[in-house]
Design a protein around this motif. Structure first.
Motif, short mmCIF file in Angstrom:
data_model
loop_
_atom_site.label_atom_id
_atom_site.label_comp_id
_atom_site.label_asym_id
_atom_site.label_seq_id
_atom_site.Cartn_x
_atom_site.Cartn_y
_atom_site.Cartn_z
N GLY A 586 -17.01 -13.91 6.95
CA GLY A 586 -17.03 -14.72 5.72
C GLY A 586 -16.17 -15.97 5.85
N THR A 587 -16.26 -16.74 4.80
CA THR A 587 -15.48 -17.99 4.77
C THR A 587 -14.00 -17.66 4.65
N GLY A 588 -13.15 -18.33 5.47
CA GLY A 588 -11.71 -18.13 5.43
C GLY A 588 -11.24 -16.96 6.24
N GLN A 589 -12.13 -16.30 6.95
CA GLN A 589 -11.76 -15.13 7.75
C GLN A 589 -11.05 -15.60 9.02
N VAL A 590 -9.94 -14.96 9.37
CA VAL A 590 -9.21 -15.28 10.59
C VAL A 590 -9.95 -14.66 11.76
N VAL A 591 -10.29 -15.49 12.70
CA VAL A 591 -11.06 -15.01 13.83
C VAL A 591 -10.25 -15.00 15.10
N ALA A 592 -9.17 -15.80 15.16
CA ALA A 592 -8.35 -15.86 16.36
C ALA A 592 -6.96 -16.38 15.97
N LYS A 593 -6.02 -16.27 16.90
CA LYS A 593 -4.67 -16.75 16.64
C LYS A 593 -4.11 -17.33 17.92
N VAL A 594 -3.60 -18.54 17.80
CA VAL A 594 -2.96 -19.20 18.93
C VAL A 594 -1.48 -18.94 18.82
N ARG A 595 -0.90 -18.36 19.85
CA ARG A 595 0.51 -18.05 19.86
C ARG A 595 1.20 -18.94 20.87
N ALA A 596 2.33 -19.53 20.42
CA ALA A 596 3.09 -20.43 21.29
C ALA A 596 4.57 -20.30 20.94
N VAL A 597 5.39 -20.52 21.93
CA VAL A 597 6.85 -20.51 21.73
C VAL A 597 7.41 -21.78 22.35
N ASP A 598 8.65 -22.10 21.90
CA ASP A 598 9.36 -23.27 22.44
C ASP A 598 10.77 -22.82 22.76
N ALA A 599 11.22 -23.08 23.94
CA ALA A 599 12.56 -22.63 24.36
C ALA A 599 13.68 -23.39 23.66
N ASP A 600 13.35 -24.48 22.98
CA ASP A 600 14.36 -25.24 22.26
C ASP A 600 14.73 -24.55 20.96
N SER A 601 15.54 -25.25 20.14
CA SER A 601 16.02 -24.67 18.89
C SER A 601 15.73 -25.61 17.74
N GLY A 602 15.78 -25.03 16.55
CA GLY A 602 15.67 -25.85 15.34
C GLY A 602 14.33 -26.53 15.24
N TYR A 603 14.38 -27.78 14.85
CA TYR A 603 13.15 -28.53 14.71
C TYR A 603 12.47 -28.75 16.05
N ASN A 604 13.25 -28.76 17.11
CA ASN A 604 12.63 -28.90 18.42
C ASN A 604 11.76 -27.69 18.75
N ALA A 605 12.01 -26.55 18.10
CA ALA A 605 11.22 -25.35 18.34
C ALA A 605 10.27 -25.04 17.19
N TRP A 606 10.26 -25.90 16.22
CA TRP A 606 9.38 -25.69 15.07
C TRP A 606 8.02 -26.27 15.43
N LEU A 607 7.03 -25.39 15.52
CA LEU A 607 5.72 -25.77 16.06
C LEU A 607 4.73 -25.97 14.93
N SER A 608 3.85 -26.89 15.19
CA SER A 608 2.72 -27.10 14.28
C SER A 608 1.44 -27.10 15.12
N TYR A 609 0.37 -26.70 14.48
CA TYR A 609 -0.91 -26.54 15.17
C TYR A 609 -1.91 -27.49 14.55
N GLU A 610 -2.71 -28.06 15.41
CA GLU A 610 -3.69 -29.04 14.93
C GLU A 610 -4.96 -28.89 15.76
N LEU A 611 -6.08 -28.81 15.05
CA LEU A 611 -7.37 -28.65 15.73
C LEU A 611 -7.92 -30.02 16.07
N GLN A 612 -8.20 -30.21 17.36
CA GLN A 612 -8.74 -31.49 17.79
C GLN A 612 -10.21 -31.58 17.37
N PRO A 613 -10.64 -32.73 16.90
CA PRO A 613 -12.04 -32.87 16.49
C PRO A 613 -12.98 -32.66 17.69
N ALA A 614 -14.13 -32.11 17.37
CA ALA A 614 -15.11 -31.85 18.43
C ALA A 614 -15.69 -33.16 18.92
N SER A 615 -16.14 -33.12 20.17
CA SER A 615 -16.76 -34.32 20.74
C SER A 615 -18.12 -34.55 20.09
#
Length: 946
Positions: A586-615
């Protein structure tokens, strides 16, 4: 008519003559009346109508009237009764002057037939005028040389009345020098003279005031008086005279030229030129007097014209002549004895000997600094000298002999307070006015090495960015030594210790002279977050003194690590994620999850995810959560959608500049049956991986339980010892701060009071959050009773020297959003600290919020904790909740209070730990360095403890 009888025969004869004359006038047709002068208006004079033989009834018809040659208004006739009366004032002296007989002639006229009658009215004199002298004051000038019986004529008085009223007699006021002589040859020429009875003396009585009185013979008697002013004229019959025949004058030596010694005042009883006096030295006076003194001939002032010296001549005898200007001149004499007084004209002299300088600041009391002698050339009180010391200093003068003194130390010296004393020794004699002399004594205080170098504060906090260049200057320590010269030369050195397996000198160095601290190698925030060490400062004195200062070097995180992608259930980084998705989702169903970590701290380790537009610009049916990395559908999948979707997810941190990584998510769209088969295979593979991890977790759980049990036993034992000891304060009173750490597998704590580790474990603890806050009582078991604080101590403001590290847990299932600010109050009456926050949202209304600082670095202020909107627990003013629960994380934050006067401030920080997955990854990559990381973590914890 008025008749008066007098006893004398002459009066009777006069009255008889008048009666005969009246009878003759009546026979000749005249009527005679008399009236006294000054009679009042209406005074009866006579019955004129009856005396003239006229009837009263015919007076008016016959036009009876009276006429007078003189003043007709003086007398008047009453036509009703025929009486003659006085009409106005009658003054005999005005009508007749000094005539012996005075009368008023009246003519009485009547008509039908015309008749004329003559009437004489005699005005009788009364004594209404006193004797009068021509002047009020008569002045006489008589020389004091006139002989007795000398006569001086006087002007007599006059009286305008007549008869006996004008007969005058004279009388002189009493006087010892004068008498009155009246020569009465006849009444009209009386000679009045003033006769001198004895010789006059002008010096005794220069003037005589006399009164001459004249009395007439009327009844009553009237008198007149004149003042006689007799002035005695002077003759030169007196020589000048002085008040004293001998004068004694005392004058100070060294008096200025022109100083008046004495002003002579001779007097002469004469007057005029006979009184004018001239002063001069007697001809027998010595020439020395003429040389030293001068005299003014007019005023008699004797002045000094040359310097007088008591030591040469102490007295002078001067004879003075006073001569008047009379003829012949007369002379008076006197003698002046001038005695000189010794003055204090010699100042004391001060001689300093045997100076013992400089004086050590540790010199004992009574140390002799200098010997002083004073002298004065004067004698007597002028030669007696008193010695004093100014200003108030640690020194004093001690008299050892007459006019000899010692300058001794009276109190302890401190060169750091006063390095030199400027003393003034004053010698003052007892003369009047006193003379004084002063001498300056400069006493320098020699330094003793009694002060250790001192730093401005006992501890410094330094923030250094990681990846610094080797040899860069990170801080400068400066200690000040209050001593001087070589005792104040400060050299700096490191207090060597081990940091993990390496020496402290391999990390930092300090310049021995300037105190500059250098980092010898690049620092890595991921390996060493806090480096705490001490710098020693020692002076060059003997023996040398020193002190230490603590430096806490916080390594600030730099964005030097890009995000690393992790697949679920694996610690191996991959570049692509495959996921099978049924088309029926259905609509809004989670189908996958991208997991990432950053060895830095604070804002340097605060991650954001962005979907690149399709070609090709096609709109993808999927989207990715900004902060969760969850891939979900934006709409229902259709048959037209491609069976294989290739999604490019850009993972970017919030550092400056931001680093990023790209994850590829391959989504295969299948029908429902195919999806079940694929899921079974994936579940089987996942089960194998999880089985492998179960073994590891079992060992970890056993280790944690063992450590926790040991910790509980230690705390119970410590609490029992604490409760058995006599309490000095409340059992839960204010105490030292306790740092509480919370990890994913349990909690541990250590006390800064004990200065030792309480928890242990394999490597550094996997800390999700460390929090410290003031204003709550410590746990029982504190050993350092002397450091406990007052129960009434006010809560301190949160110290801004806090920090946090590691990344936000990537597995958080809640979204994080920004807030503008949070407020953490320091306590009742304390200041409000505005702290920018980032809070994590949670769907549970009872859950709280934890907010990282917007600044996202170590320089940021703090995290803010908030209760949910429906949580009934609300903290009062100055209170903090004792626990916080972070949504999406197993970490529980416990808050402890710190007393107001606590000296340990650097534990006030909040630290976000690194992610468990990142540390596992690093452990696998650095298997041979696990023990080194453990020792580094232990060292960092010990430094914070210090």
């Amino acid at each position: 008519m008025v008749f008066s009888w007098r006893g004398a025969p002459a009066s009777r004869r006069l009255l008889l003559s008048l009666l005969l004359l009246a009878a003759w006038e009546a026979g000749s047709g005249q009527v005679h009346y008399s009236v006294p002068e000054e009679a009042k208006h209406g005074t009866f004079v006579g019955r004129i109508a009856q005396d003239l033989g006229l009837e009263l009834a015919e007076l008016v018809p016959r036009l009876f009237r009276v006429a007078s040659k003189g003043r007709a208004d003086l007398l008047e006739v009453n036509l009703q009764n025929g009486i003659l009366f006085v009409n106005s004032r009658i003054d005999r002296e005005e009508l007749c002057g000094r005539s012996a007989v005075c009368s008023i002639h009246l003519e009485v006229i009547v008509d039908k037939p015309l008749q004329v009658f003559h009437v004489e009215v005699e005005v009788k004199d009364i004594n209404d005028n006193p004797p009068v002298f021509p002047v009020k004051e008569q002045k006489l000038f008589v020389s004091e040389s006139r002989m007795p019986d000398s006569r001086f004529p006087l002007e007599g008085a006059s009286d305008v009345d007549v008869g006996a009223n004008s007969v005058l007699t004279y009388r002189l006021s009493s006087s010892d020098y004068f008498t009155l002589d009246v020569n009465s040859k006849n009444e009209e020429n009386k000679q009045v003279e003033l006769v001198l009875r004895k010789s006059l003396d002008r010096e005794e009585t220069p003037e005589h005031n006399l009164f001459l009185t004249a009395t007439d013979g009327g009844k009553p008697e009237l008198t007149g008086t004149v003042q006689l002013l007799v002035t005695v004229l002077d003759v030169n019959d007196n020589a000048p005279s002085f008040e004293q025949s001998e004068y004694e004058v005392r004058i100070f030596e060294n008096s200025h030229n022109g100083t008046v010694v004495i002003r002579l005042n001779a007097s002469d009883r004469d007057e005029g030129v006979n009184k004018e006096i001239s002063y001069s030295f007697n001809s027998l006076v010595s020439s020395m007097v003429f040389a030293q003194f001068s005299i003014d001939s007019n005023t008699g002032e004797i002045t000094i014209q040359n310097n007088l010296d008591f030591e040469k001549v102490n007295s002078y005898k001067i004879r003075i002549d006073a001569t008047d200007k009379g003829h012949p001149p007369m002379v008076g004499h006197c003698t002046i004895l001038v005695k000189l007084l010794d003055i204090n004209d010699n100042a004391p002299q001060i001689i300093l000997t045997s100076l013992s300088l400089p004086v050590r600041e540790d010199a004992p009391l009574g140390t002799v600094i200098a010997l002083i002698s004073v002298s004065d050339q004067d004698a007597g009180a002028n030669g007696q000298v008193i010695c004093s010391l100014t200003p108030h200093t640690p020194f004093r003068l001690v008299s050892t002999f007459k006019n000899y003194y010692s300058l001794v130390l009276d109190s302890t010296l401190d060169r750091e307070s006063v390095s030199a004393y400027q003393l003034v020794v004053t010698a003052q004699d007892r003369g009047s006015p006193s003379q004084s002399a002063s001498a300056n004594v400069s006493v320098e205080v020699a330094d003793v090495n009694d002060n250790a170098p001192a730093f401005a504060q006992p501890e410094y906090t330094v923030f250094v960015k990681e990846n610094n260049s080797p040899g860069c200057h990170i801080f400068t320590v400066s200690a000040r030594d209050a001593d001087s010269q070589e005792n104040a030369l400060v050299s700096y050195s490191l207090v060597e210790r081990r940091v993990g397996e390496r020496a402290l000198s391999s990390y930092v160095s300090v310049h021995a002279e300037s105190g500059k601290v250098y980092a010898l190698q690049p620092l890595d925030h991921e390996e060493l977050e806090l480096l705490q060490f001490q710098v020693s400062a020692r002076d060059a004195g003997f023996p040398p003194l020193g002190s230490n200062v603590t430096l806490q070097v916080f390594v600030l995180d730099e964005n030097d690590n890009a995000p690393v992608l992790l697949p679920p259930g694996s610690s191996r980084a991959i570049g692509a994620v495959s996921q099978v998705v049924p088309r029926s989702v259905g609509t809004g169903q989670v189908v996958a999850k991208v997991r990432a970590v950053d060895a830095d701290s604070g804002y340097n380790a605060w991650l954001s995810y962005e979907l690149q537009p399709a070609s090709g610009g096609e709109r993808s049916p999927f989207r990715v959560g900004l902060y969760t990395g969850e891939v979900s559908t934006t709409r229902a999948l259709e048959e037209a959608d491609a069976p294989r979707q290739r999604l490019l997810v850009l993972v970017r941190d919030h550092g400056e500049p931001p680093l990023e990584a790209t994850a590829t998510v391959l989504v295969s769209l299948v029908d429902g049956g195919q999806a079940l088969k694929t899921s079974s295979r994936a579940s089987a593979g996942s089960a194998d991986r999880e089985a492998a991890l179960v073994d590891v977790n079992v060992y970890l759980i056993i280790a944690i339980c063992a450590v926790s049990s040991l910790l509980v036993l230690t705390l119970l034992l410590y609490t029992a010892l604490w409760c058995s000891a006599p309490p000095t304060e409340g059992a839960c009173g204010p105490g030292k701060p306790t740092l509480v750490c919370s990890s994913a597998v349990g909690t541990w704590s250590y006390s800064q009071q004990r200065r030792q580790r309480v928890c242990s474990g394999e490597g550094p603890p996997k800390t999700d959050l460390m929090a410290f806050s003031p204003s709550l009582p410590p746990c029982p078991g504190s050993e350092d009773v002397s450091e406990q604080q007052d129960l009434n101590a006010k809560p301190r403001q949160p110290n801004p020297d806090w920090r946090y590290s590691a990344s936000l847990r990537a597995g958080m299932h809640s979204s994080v959003h920004l807030e503008e600010a949070g407020i953490l109050r320091a306590g009742p009456g304390g200041p409000d600290q505005q702290w920018p926050t980032v809070s994590s949202a949670t769907p549970e209304p009872e859950a709280g919020e934890v907010s990282p600082p917007v600044g996202a670095g170590v320089n940021s202020n703090s995290w803010t904790f908030k209760y949910g909107p429906s949580n009934p627990k609300q903290s009062g003013p100055g209170e903090l909740p004792d626990k916080f629960i972070i949504p999406g994380s197993p970490a529980i934050i416990s808050i402890r209070q710190e007393p107001t006067n606590s000296q340990i401030d650097k534990s006030d920080f909040i630290t976000f730990g690194k992610k468990e997955e990142t540390k596992k990854k690093k452990k696998k990559k650095k298997g041979n360095k696990t023990q080194e990381k453990k020792e580094k973590g232990n060292s960092t914890t010990d430094n914070s403890d210090q």
